[in-house]
Design a protein around this motif. Structure first.
Motif: not given
Length: 246
Positions: A166-176
């Motif tokens: 039901e949800m769109v999950v956007n994931r941000w990855h940076t410096e561990g």
């Protein structure tokens, strides 16, 4: 002066994606797009039928003139159209960074259309190769992220529109570290949503916003554009890039 975003992207004659989407999304953030067309396409809002890359020499000359006279605060790259164009764009980026080392480059690594149609002359992954090492933030969808597995970037925002639930999950990855945002999944499919988000990020960064804030506001803007989307005909809907953010 209004900050400018140097944009390299293809021309979509439906106006739903590519350079038209970039111009609208960047303007909505309060920045100005400097559009350099990398490829001409034969497509509508559902399918891509043909792609012709623009001459790399013409691209270089256009960028050189803009770089000499405009206050460029960010760069956004969609499809380069060809390996030669990607190499030309990379040379432009390196030249600009001689004067502004922290100049952000937002890369939308478009490897194919939503229906799997080719958007590059030759191998799409090879075409974006020269740009991967220069990207400040890369904004792939889930299939693109799998294709880029193993590559490392200062910032990576993986969008979840191709997922389930039901949800769109956007994931941000940076410096561990990582962070995620969740947005209600909307019915239907959309033409140009990736262009809209990545261009909005470039616009926010051109304004000088911190990364987390730029990503948050760009996502809110993109979600609002999808909520207010409209139809040109049967099939994919067009984000309303003039709609207010949610």
């Amino acid at each position: 002066m209004r900050p400018a975003v140097l944009v390299f992207s293809g021309l979509d004659p439906s106006g739903g994606a590519g350079i038209a989407a970039d111009i609208q999304a960047i303007a909505a953030q309060g920045a100005h797009a400097l559009p350099v067309v990398t490829a001409l396409t034969v497509q509508d809002h559902n399918r891509v039928y043909d792609v012709d890359a623009v001459d790399a020499g013409l691209l270089r000359r256009q960028a050189r003139v803009l770089a000499a006279s405009c206050d460029i605060k960010a760069i956004k790259v969609g499809i380069p159209g060809s390996r030669a164009n990607a190499e030309a764009i990379a040379a432009v980026v390196l030249r600009l960074r001689e004067d502004m080392p922290a100049l952000p480059l937002v890369l939308d690594p478009v490897l194919a259309s939503g229906n799997g149609d080719a958007l590059s002359c030759g191998d799409a992954m090879a075409a974006i190769g020269p740009l991967l090492a220069l990207a400040t933030v890369v904004v792939p969808n889930l299939p693109e992220a799998r294709a880029l597995a193993g590559a490392r970037f200062p910032h990576l925002l993986v969008t979840g529109g191709h997922g389930d639930g039901e949800m769109v999950v956007n994931r941000w990855h940076t410096e561990g570290q990582s962070r995620e945002w969740k947005w209600p999944r909307l019915a239907g499919s959309f033409h140009g949503s990736g262009c809209t988000l990545s261009a909005a990020i470039a616009g926010r960064l051109a304004l000088g916003e911190p990364f987390a804030q730029a990503l948050q506001r760009a996502q809110a803007y993109c979600h609002g554009a999808l909520v207010s989307s409209f139809a040109l005909g049967p099939g994919q809907r067009i984000p309303d890039r003039g709609a207010p953010s949610i």
